[in-house]
Design a protein around this motif. Structure first.
Motif, PDB file in Angstrom:
ATOM      1  N   GLN A 121       0.828  -1.209   0.000  1.00 12.03           N
ATOM      2  CA  GLN A 121       0.000   0.000   0.000  1.00 12.03           C
ATOM      3  C   GLN A 121       0.866   1.264   0.000  1.00 12.03           C
ATOM      4  O   GLN A 121       0.520   2.248  -0.641  1.00 12.03           O
ATOM      5  N   VAL A 122       1.980   1.217   0.707  1.00 11.49           N
ATOM      6  CA  VAL A 122       2.900   2.362   0.706  1.00 11.49           C
ATOM      7  C   VAL A 122       3.508   2.520  -0.680  1.00 11.49           C
ATOM      8  O   VAL A 122       3.569   3.621  -1.232  1.00 11.49           O
ATOM      9  N   VAL A 123       3.940   1.415  -1.272  1.00  2.90           N
ATOM     10  CA  VAL A 123       4.522   1.448  -2.616  1.00  2.90           C
ATOM     11  C   VAL A 123       3.503   1.975  -3.622  1.00  2.90           C
ATOM     12  O   VAL A 123       3.817   2.838  -4.451  1.00  2.90           O
ATOM     13  N   GLU A 124       2.278   1.476  -3.557  1.00  2.00           N
ATOM     14  CA  GLU A 124       1.231   1.926  -4.481  1.00  2.00           C
ATOM     15  C   GLU A 124       0.954   3.413  -4.327  1.00  2.00           C
ATOM     16  O   GLU A 124       0.714   4.110  -5.317  1.00  2.00           O
ATOM     17  N   VAL A 126       3.150   5.747  -3.418  1.00  2.00           N
ATOM     18  CA  VAL A 126       4.254   6.473  -4.059  1.00  2.00           C
ATOM     19  C   VAL A 126       4.155   6.340  -5.576  1.00  2.00           C
ATOM     20  O   VAL A 126       4.424   7.299  -6.308  1.00  2.00           O
ATOM     21  N   LEU A 127       3.732   5.188  -6.070  1.00  2.00           N
ATOM     22  CA  LEU A 127       3.535   5.030  -7.518  1.00  2.00           C
ATOM     23  C   LEU A 127       2.510   6.036  -8.043  1.00  2.00           C
ATOM     24  O   LEU A 127       2.692   6.597  -9.127  1.00  2.00           O
ATOM     25  N   ARG A 128       1.460   6.280  -7.277  1.00  2.00           N
ATOM     26  CA  ARG A 128       0.466   7.280  -7.692  1.00  2.00           C
ATOM     27  C   ARG A 128       1.086   8.677  -7.742  1.00  2.00           C
ATOM     28  O   ARG A 128       0.747   9.483  -8.611  1.00  2.00           O
ATOM     29  N   LEU A 129       1.994   8.958  -6.814  1.00  2.00           N
ATOM     30  CA  LEU A 129       2.673  10.259  -6.834  1.00  2.00           C
ATOM     31  C   LEU A 129       3.540  10.418  -8.079  1.00  2.00           C
ATOM     32  O   LEU A 129       3.804  11.528  -8.531  1.00  2.00           O
ATOM     33  N   LEU A 130       3.981   9.292  -8.626  1.00  2.00           N
ATOM     34  CA  LEU A 130       4.855   9.318  -9.800  1.00  2.00           C
ATOM     35  C   LEU A 130       4.096   9.365 -11.123  1.00  2.00           C
ATOM     36  O   LEU A 130       4.716   9.529 -12.171  1.00  2.00           O
ATOM     37  N   GLU A 131       2.787   9.258 -11.094  1.00  2.00           N
ATOM     38  CA  GLU A 131       2.008   9.249 -12.335  1.00  2.00           C
ATOM     39  C   GLU A 131       2.275  10.452 -13.236  1.00  2.00           C
ATOM     40  O   GLU A 131       2.369  10.298 -14.454  1.00  2.00           O
ATOM     41  N   PRO A 132       2.423  11.682 -12.692  1.00  2.00           N
ATOM     42  CA  PRO A 132       2.683  12.825 -13.581  1.00  2.00           C
ATOM     43  C   PRO A 132       3.987  12.703 -14.385  1.00  2.00           C
ATOM     44  O   PRO A 132       4.151  13.364 -15.408  1.00  2.00           O
ATOM     45  N   TYR A 133       4.896  11.837 -13.951  1.00  2.00           N
ATOM     46  CA  TYR A 133       6.177  11.671 -14.640  1.00  2.00           C
ATOM     47  C   TYR A 133       6.061  10.740 -15.852  1.00  2.00           C
ATOM     48  O   TYR A 133       7.016  10.608 -16.617  1.00  2.00           O
ATOM     49  N   GLU A 134       4.924  10.080 -15.990  1.00  2.00           N
ATOM     50  CA  GLU A 134       4.630   9.220 -17.143  1.00  2.00           C
ATOM     51  C   GLU A 134       5.751   8.222 -17.441  1.00  2.00           C
ATOM     52  O   GLU A 134       6.343   8.201 -18.510  1.00  2.00           O
ATOM     53  N   MET A 135       6.035   7.379 -16.474  1.00  2.00           N
ATOM     54  CA  MET A 135       7.073   6.355 -16.607  1.00  2.00           C
ATOM     55  C   MET A 135       6.437   5.002 -16.868  1.00  2.00           C
ATOM     56  O   MET A 135       5.273   4.785 -16.554  1.00  2.00           O
ATOM     57  N   SER A 136       7.250   4.098 -17.378  1.00  4.49           N
ATOM     58  CA  SER A 136       6.793   2.712 -17.474  1.00  4.49           C
ATOM     59  C   SER A 136       6.676   2.166 -16.046  1.00  4.49           C
ATOM     60  O   SER A 136       7.239   2.730 -15.100  1.00  4.49           O
ATOM     61  N   GLU A 137       5.955   1.076 -15.897  1.00  2.18           N
ATOM     62  CA  GLU A 137       5.779   0.479 -14.572  1.00  2.18           C
ATOM     63  C   GLU A 137       7.116   0.086 -13.955  1.00  2.18           C
ATOM     64  O   GLU A 137       7.371   0.357 -12.783  1.00  2.18           O
ATOM     65  N   ASP A 138       7.990  -0.546 -14.747  1.00  5.69           N
ATOM     66  CA  ASP A 138       9.301  -0.944 -14.231  1.00  5.69           C
ATOM     67  C   ASP A 138      10.121   0.272 -13.811  1.00  5.69           C
ATOM     68  O   ASP A 138      10.750   0.264 -12.751  1.00  5.69           O
ATOM     69  N   HIS A 142      11.556   1.181 -10.042  1.00  9.26           N
ATOM     70  CA  HIS A 142      12.957   1.503  -9.741  1.00  9.26           C
ATOM     71  C   HIS A 142      13.049   2.830  -8.996  1.00  9.26           C
ATOM     72  O   HIS A 142      13.838   2.975  -8.061  1.00  9.26           O
ATOM     73  N   VAL A 143      12.243   3.788  -9.413  1.00  8.48           N
ATOM     74  CA  VAL A 143      12.238   5.103  -8.755  1.00  8.48           C
ATOM     75  C   VAL A 143      11.742   4.979  -7.316  1.00  8.48           C
ATOM     76  O   VAL A 143      12.312   5.581  -6.410  1.00  8.48           O
ATOM     77  N   VAL A 144      10.698   4.189  -7.102  1.00 14.99           N
ATOM     78  CA  VAL A 144      10.200   3.979  -5.739  1.00 14.99           C
ATOM     79  C   VAL A 144      11.297   3.371  -4.872  1.00 14.99           C
ATOM     80  O   VAL A 144      11.521   3.805  -3.738  1.00 14.99           O
ATOM     81  N   ARG A 145      11.994   2.401  -5.402  1.00 15.05           N
ATOM     82  CA  ARG A 145      13.084   1.766  -4.652  1.00 15.05           C
ATOM     83  C   ARG A 145      14.173   2.781  -4.308  1.00 15.05           C
ATOM     84  O   ARG A 145      14.652   2.839  -3.179  1.00 15.05           O
ATOM     85  N   GLY A 146      14.532   3.606  -5.280  1.00 13.75           N
ATOM     86  CA  GLY A 146      15.540   4.635  -5.028  1.00 13.75           C
ATOM     87  C   GLY A 146      15.059   5.685  -4.040  1.00 13.75           C
ATOM     88  O   GLY A 146      15.802   6.113  -3.157  1.00 13.75           O
ATOM     89  N   PHE A 147      13.810   6.096  -4.191  1.00 13.50           N
ATOM     90  CA  PHE A 147      13.222   7.096  -3.298  1.00 13.50           C
ATOM     91  C   PHE A 147      13.219   6.584  -1.861  1.00 13.50           C
ATOM     92  O   PHE A 147      13.636   7.285  -0.939  1.00 13.50           O
TER      93      PHE A 147
END
Length: 189
Positions: A121-124, A126-138, A142-147
């Protein structure tokens, strides 16, 4: 020790959090908890499933609370502003609840389905926060892991007194996050 009326799971968890925040999560033992609550150790088993169950509950509570703190911090924000706010909420949680944070940072059994779900749920989020960056899922994962590595690294160093210079820590953290976010934009180009 007499039975303490009003003892419930919430009061047991709160006492465990107090011990963890003052002395470290490794000092949360059933004996220490029973002494703090003025009960006999076997009385705790009415509210928790032993020390492993207590550690799991602390981890779940930590994951829930850190997500709540980040959600609240990002309300009305998006993009870089949302990630900065989420990052500061994460570090602030670690500062205010160091023992509870440590319970999350060292999950007792990541194979546990409840812990996996709470962590997901925490990962999901942060993934929603990254939506404006329009990245692939993978790429986003990787960004979530780095963040998380940036946030946890800073929080852990700070909690272990790793920053001894007389220099504003929040400013250092802000600069670290901004550098990470610039890297995201560069990687997308």
């Amino acid at each position: 020790m007499a039975y303490r009326q009003g003892l419930d799971t919430e009061s047991v968890l709160q006492a465990a959090i107090e011990i963890a925040n003052l002395h470290g999560v490794e000092q949360v033992t059933l004996a220490a908890l029973a002494a703090k609550l003025n009960v006999k150790t076997p009385s705790l088993y009415n509210h928790i499933k032993g020390l492993p169950g207590l550690r799991k509950q602390l981890s779940l509570l930590s994951l829930t609370r850190i997500k709540e703190a980040m959600v609240e911090a990002v309300l009305g924000k998006s993009g870089d502003d949302a990630l900065l706010a989420a990052g500061f909420a994460y570090v602030t949680f670690a500062r205010q609840q160091p023992g509870l944070y440590d319970a999350m940072a060292s999950l007792p059994d990541f194979g546990d389905p409840e812990l996996q779900q709470a962590s997901s749920q925490v990962v999901e989020f942060v993934l929603r926060l990254l939506e404006p960056y329009e990245m692939s899922e993978d790429d986003a994962l990787h960004v979530v892991r780095g963040f998380r590595s940036v946030l946890h690294g800073f929080a852990s160093l700070e909690l272990k007194n790793g920053f001894r210079m007389e220099l504003e820590r929040d400013e250092s953290f802000r600069r670290l996050l901004i550098a990470y976010l610039r890297g995201l934009r560069t990687a997308q180009s």
